[in-house]
Design a protein around this motif. Structure first.
Motif, PDB file in Angstrom:
ATOM      1  N   TYR A 251      11.086  -6.821  -4.841  1.00 32.62           N
ATOM      2  CA  TYR A 251      11.033  -6.292  -3.474  1.00 32.62           C
ATOM      3  C   TYR A 251      10.956  -7.447  -2.477  1.00 32.62           C
ATOM      4  O   TYR A 251      10.678  -8.596  -2.840  1.00 32.62           O
ATOM      5  CB  TYR A 251       9.831  -5.353  -3.324  1.00 32.62           C
ATOM      6  N   ARG A 252      11.170  -7.131  -1.225  1.00 32.33           N
ATOM      7  CA  ARG A 252      11.096  -8.128  -0.165  1.00 32.33           C
ATOM      8  C   ARG A 252      10.738  -7.445   1.144  1.00 32.33           C
ATOM      9  O   ARG A 252      10.910  -6.225   1.298  1.00 32.33           O
ATOM     10  CB  ARG A 252      12.416  -8.872  -0.013  1.00 32.33           C
ATOM     11  N   VAL A 253      10.269  -8.251   2.115  1.00 30.63           N
ATOM     12  CA  VAL A 253       9.948  -7.761   3.459  1.00 30.63           C
ATOM     13  C   VAL A 253      11.221  -7.727   4.297  1.00 30.63           C
ATOM     14  O   VAL A 253      11.993  -8.685   4.301  1.00 30.63           O
ATOM     15  CB  VAL A 253       8.883  -8.651   4.125  1.00 30.63           C
ATOM     16  N   VAL A 254      11.447  -6.620   4.991  1.00 36.48           N
ATOM     17  CA  VAL A 254      12.586  -6.509   5.904  1.00 36.48           C
ATOM     18  C   VAL A 254      12.213  -7.202   7.213  1.00 36.48           C
ATOM     19  O   VAL A 254      11.183  -6.861   7.830  1.00 36.48           O
ATOM     20  CB  VAL A 254      12.943  -5.029   6.146  1.00 36.48           C
ATOM     21  N   LYS A 255      13.023  -8.167   7.618  1.00 34.07           N
ATOM     22  CA  LYS A 255      12.681  -8.958   8.813  1.00 34.07           C
ATOM     23  C   LYS A 255      12.469  -8.074  10.041  1.00 34.07           C
ATOM     24  O   LYS A 255      11.529  -8.260  10.809  1.00 34.07           O
ATOM     25  CB  LYS A 255      13.791  -9.975   9.098  1.00 34.07           C
ATOM     26  N   GLN A 256      13.371  -7.124  10.237  1.00 34.61           N
ATOM     27  CA  GLN A 256      13.294  -6.301  11.443  1.00 34.61           C
ATOM     28  C   GLN A 256      12.037  -5.432  11.459  1.00 34.61           C
ATOM     29  O   GLN A 256      11.562  -5.028  12.522  1.00 34.61           O
ATOM     30  CB  GLN A 256      14.533  -5.400  11.551  1.00 34.61           C
ATOM     31  N   ASN A 257      11.497  -5.126  10.329  1.00 42.70           N
ATOM     32  CA  ASN A 257      10.313  -4.268  10.237  1.00 42.70           C
ATOM     33  C   ASN A 257       9.118  -5.023   9.667  1.00 42.70           C
ATOM     34  O   ASN A 257       8.254  -4.427   9.013  1.00 42.70           O
ATOM     35  CB  ASN A 257      10.602  -3.041   9.374  1.00 42.70           C
ATOM     36  N   ALA A 258       9.064  -6.319   9.909  1.00 37.60           N
ATOM     37  CA  ALA A 258       7.972  -7.122   9.359  1.00 37.60           C
ATOM     38  C   ALA A 258       6.624  -6.715   9.942  1.00 37.60           C
ATOM     39  O   ALA A 258       5.591  -6.846   9.290  1.00 37.60           O
ATOM     40  CB  ALA A 258       8.233  -8.597   9.622  1.00 37.60           C
ATOM     41  N   ASP A 259       6.616  -6.188  11.193  1.00 41.01           N
ATOM     42  CA  ASP A 259       5.351  -5.761  11.784  1.00 41.01           C
ATOM     43  C   ASP A 259       4.775  -4.561  11.037  1.00 41.01           C
ATOM     44  O   ASP A 259       3.561  -4.468  10.839  1.00 41.01           O
ATOM     45  CB  ASP A 259       5.542  -5.429  13.263  1.00 41.01           C
ATOM     46  N   ASP A 260       5.652  -3.650  10.582  1.00 41.18           N
ATOM     47  CA  ASP A 260       5.159  -2.525   9.785  1.00 41.18           C
ATOM     48  C   ASP A 260       4.594  -3.020   8.462  1.00 41.18           C
ATOM     49  O   ASP A 260       3.555  -2.526   8.002  1.00 41.18           O
ATOM     50  CB  ASP A 260       6.288  -1.529   9.521  1.00 41.18           C
ATOM     51  N   ALA A 261       5.278  -3.980   7.834  1.00 37.95           N
ATOM     52  CA  ALA A 261       4.797  -4.512   6.561  1.00 37.95           C
ATOM     53  C   ALA A 261       3.458  -5.228   6.730  1.00 37.95           C
ATOM     54  O   ALA A 261       2.619  -5.218   5.825  1.00 37.95           O
ATOM     55  CB  ALA A 261       5.828  -5.471   5.974  1.00 37.95           C
ATOM     56  N   PHE A 262       3.240  -5.816   7.913  1.00 41.63           N
ATOM     57  CA  PHE A 262       2.010  -6.572   8.148  1.00 41.63           C
ATOM     58  C   PHE A 262       0.836  -5.661   8.484  1.00 41.63           C
ATOM     59  O   PHE A 262      -0.286  -5.877   8.010  1.00 41.63           O
ATOM     60  CB  PHE A 262       2.235  -7.580   9.271  1.00 41.63           C
ATOM     61  N   TYR A 263       1.100  -4.622   9.262  1.00 39.43           N
ATOM     62  CA  TYR A 263      -0.010  -3.804   9.765  1.00 39.43           C
ATOM     63  C   TYR A 263      -0.249  -2.523   8.950  1.00 39.43           C
ATOM     64  O   TYR A 263      -1.365  -2.019   8.919  1.00 39.43           O
ATOM     65  CB  TYR A 263       0.259  -3.403  11.225  1.00 39.43           C
ATOM     66  N   GLU A 264       0.792  -1.990   8.305  1.00 45.37           N
ATOM     67  CA  GLU A 264       0.632  -0.694   7.666  1.00 45.37           C
ATOM     68  C   GLU A 264      -0.047  -0.784   6.301  1.00 45.37           C
ATOM     69  O   GLU A 264      -0.882   0.043   5.964  1.00 45.37           O
ATOM     70  CB  GLU A 264       2.011  -0.025   7.504  1.00 45.37           C
ATOM     71  N   LEU A 265       0.351  -1.774   5.490  1.00 40.82           N
ATOM     72  CA  LEU A 265      -0.188  -1.880   4.136  1.00 40.82           C
ATOM     73  C   LEU A 265      -1.095  -3.099   4.009  1.00 40.82           C
ATOM     74  O   LEU A 265      -0.700  -4.213   4.356  1.00 40.82           O
ATOM     75  CB  LEU A 265       0.948  -1.978   3.112  1.00 40.82           C
ATOM     76  N   GLN A 266      -2.277  -2.857   3.479  1.00 44.86           N
ATOM     77  CA  GLN A 266      -3.190  -3.973   3.263  1.00 44.86           C
ATOM     78  C   GLN A 266      -2.871  -4.702   1.963  1.00 44.86           C
ATOM     79  O   GLN A 266      -2.961  -5.926   1.888  1.00 44.86           O
ATOM     80  CB  GLN A 266      -4.634  -3.461   3.249  1.00 44.86           C
ATOM     81  N   ASN A 267      -2.502  -3.935   0.930  1.00 41.45           N
ATOM     82  CA  ASN A 267      -2.152  -4.530  -0.363  1.00 41.45           C
ATOM     83  C   ASN A 267      -0.883  -3.853  -0.881  1.00 41.45           C
ATOM     84  O   ASN A 267      -0.952  -2.846  -1.595  1.00 41.45           O
ATOM     85  CB  ASN A 267      -3.298  -4.355  -1.371  1.00 41.45           C
ATOM     86  N   PRO A 268       0.295  -4.375  -0.538  1.00 43.04           N
ATOM     87  CA  PRO A 268       1.542  -3.701  -0.936  1.00 43.04           C
ATOM     88  C   PRO A 268       1.759  -3.671  -2.450  1.00 43.04           C
ATOM     89  O   PRO A 268       2.357  -2.734  -2.979  1.00 43.04           O
ATOM     90  CB  PRO A 268       2.622  -4.529  -0.239  1.00 43.04           C
ATOM     91  N   ARG A 269       1.290  -4.655  -3.179  1.00 43.68           N
ATOM     92  CA  ARG A 269       1.507  -4.687  -4.625  1.00 43.68           C
ATOM     93  C   ARG A 269       0.796  -3.520  -5.314  1.00 43.68           C
ATOM     94  O   ARG A 269       1.349  -2.868  -6.196  1.00 43.68           O
ATOM     95  CB  ARG A 269       1.031  -6.032  -5.194  1.00 43.68           C
ATOM     96  N   GLU A 270      -0.428  -3.266  -4.911  1.00 41.04           N
ATOM     97  CA  GLU A 270      -1.146  -2.135  -5.481  1.00 41.04           C
ATOM     98  C   GLU A 270      -0.480  -0.812  -5.100  1.00 41.04           C
ATOM     99  O   GLU A 270      -0.441   0.127  -5.895  1.00 41.04           O
ATOM    100  CB  GLU A 270      -2.604  -2.151  -5.023  1.00 41.04           C
ATOM    101  N   GLN A 271       0.052  -0.745  -3.866  1.00 43.23           N
ATOM    102  CA  GLN A 271       0.708   0.481  -3.431  1.00 43.23           C
ATOM    103  C   GLN A 271       1.987   0.728  -4.247  1.00 43.23           C
ATOM    104  O   GLN A 271       2.244   1.851  -4.691  1.00 43.23           O
ATOM    105  CB  GLN A 271       1.054   0.379  -1.941  1.00 43.23           C
ATOM    106  N   ILE A 272       2.781  -0.307  -4.456  1.00 44.70           N
ATOM    107  CA  ILE A 272       3.995  -0.173  -5.266  1.00 44.70           C
ATOM    108  C   ILE A 272       3.645   0.230  -6.685  1.00 44.70           C
ATOM    109  O   ILE A 272       4.281   1.105  -7.288  1.00 44.70           O
ATOM    110  CB  ILE A 272       4.792  -1.498  -5.248  1.00 44.70           C
ATOM    111  N   GLN A 273       2.625  -0.397  -7.260  1.00 40.93           N
ATOM    112  CA  GLN A 273       2.207  -0.073  -8.619  1.00 40.93           C
ATOM    113  C   GLN A 273       1.775   1.387  -8.733  1.00 40.93           C
ATOM    114  O   GLN A 273       2.104   2.074  -9.714  1.00 40.93           O
ATOM    115  CB  GLN A 273       1.060  -0.998  -9.023  1.00 40.93           C
ATOM    116  N   ALA A 274       1.061   1.885  -7.731  1.00 39.07           N
ATOM    117  CA  ALA A 274       0.613   3.278  -7.764  1.00 39.07           C
ATOM    118  C   ALA A 274       1.797   4.235  -7.744  1.00 39.07           C
ATOM    119  O   ALA A 274       1.821   5.237  -8.473  1.00 39.07           O
ATOM    120  CB  ALA A 274      -0.323   3.547  -6.582  1.00 39.07           C
ATOM    121  N   TYR A 275       2.813   3.947  -6.933  1.00 37.44           N
ATOM    122  CA  TYR A 275       3.994   4.812  -6.882  1.00 37.44           C
ATOM    123  C   TYR A 275       4.774   4.763  -8.197  1.00 37.44           C
ATOM    124  O   TYR A 275       5.305   5.780  -8.661  1.00 37.44           O
ATOM    125  CB  TYR A 275       4.897   4.415  -5.712  1.00 37.44           C
TER     126      TYR A 275
END
Length: 291
Positions: free
Chosen positions: A78-102
């Motif tokens: 996976y990777r961060v989308v440049k245009q939506n980097a603010d969502d990636a920064f503010y919405e998820l505190q730990n994206p790896r755990e979130q991806i693993q849960a899904y």
């Protein structure tokens, strides 16, 4: 009284994106390069996100439809989308755990509807289903799922042993079938060869007897023509006596024979001659009846 201004330098590395805040509130995204920030105006770099492709390995234990516990090893890129980097920064505190849960949720909902063999055969379909679900969910948080790989499928050790034994038994059964077919062909060929040998042996015996008969006939005719006053019966008796002595001589010269008791005497020779003559007469009579 003069105004004074204070600027702070910030540098964002290549393949990264900076998040700039002003008085604690998101202001803009900073592209890779050199940036001037005014801390007096409340500007500062809240964080920097990497836009490189990242990899996450997930090991999942689940149960198949045929009640076999299995471990699945998945690799999510996976990777961060440049245009939506603010969502990636503010919405998820730990994206790896979130991806693993899904991933856990999708795999444990899909695999229990499949048998172990189907999991091995359709692991690409499982990976595709997880990828579609992750793309749909993580896109809202500024992440792009690039690839989803089903790296390994590891059943329990006892199950793997049983599967290997089943495979070995099937191969052994197939080998026995081929071996039986080969033995069948070999026996048929042996029977055909034996029948052909017996046929040829019979032909040889018939020709041998025919040659003996022809020879006897010729000898009788020649002897009767050259010696006057002799009958065919006398000539036949003489030939039979000669053959009788030749037979005794062959028996004596053979090294493989042990003691052989043969009735011997003039009377016995006459009996043998009478028996052969009777056999020839019966054969001739039977031939005439057939004709």
């Amino acid at each position: 009284m003069g105004n004074s201004c204070c600027f702070v330098c910030a540098c964002v590395d290549q393949a990264s994106i900076g998040v700039i805040e002003k008085w604690g509130r998101f202001q803009r995204l900073a592209e890779p390069g050199f940036h001037l920030l005014n801390p007096c105006a409340g500007q500062w770099v809240a964080g920097i996100l990497s836009t490189r492709i990242q990899s996450l390995d997930v090991k999942i234990e689940t149960k198949t439809k045929d009640n076999v516990f299995v471990h699945l090893v998945c690799c999510i890129q996976y990777r961060v989308v440049k245009q939506n980097a603010d969502d990636a920064f503010y919405e998820l505190q730990n994206p790896r755990e979130q991806i693993q849960a899904y991933v856990f949720d999708v795999v444990r909902a899909l695999v229990p509807r499949m048998t172990l063999d189907e999991v091995f055969e359709q692991k690409g379909e499982v990976a595709k289903s997880v990828l579609e679900e992750l793309e749909k969910v993580m896109k809202e948080y500024g992440y792009s799922i690039e690839h989803m790989l089903m790296v390994d499928i590891i059943p329990d050790a006892s199950v793997r042993k049983a599967m290997n034994e089943i495979n070995a038994a099937q191969r052994l059964q197939l080998a026995n079938v081929y071996k039986g077919e080969a033995e069948k062909v070999l026996q048929v060929k042996r029977a055909e060869a034996d029948a052909e040998a017996k046929y040829l042996g019979g032909v040889g015996v018939a020709r041998q007897r025919q040659a003996i008969t022809d020879g006897l006939r010729e000898n009788i005719l020649n002897f009767s023509g050259k010696v006057e006053g002799t009958s065919s019966k006398e000539v036949m008796d003489l030939i039979m006596v000669t053959q009788y002595f030749d037979t005794i001589k062959d028996l004596g010269n053979s090294s493989k024979n042990t003691t052989v008791f043969i009735p011997h005497g003039p009377g016995h020779i006459r009996d043998i001659s009478d028996q052969i003559r009777s056999g020839l007469m019966e054969a001739s009579s039977a031939k005439l009846n057939v004709d």
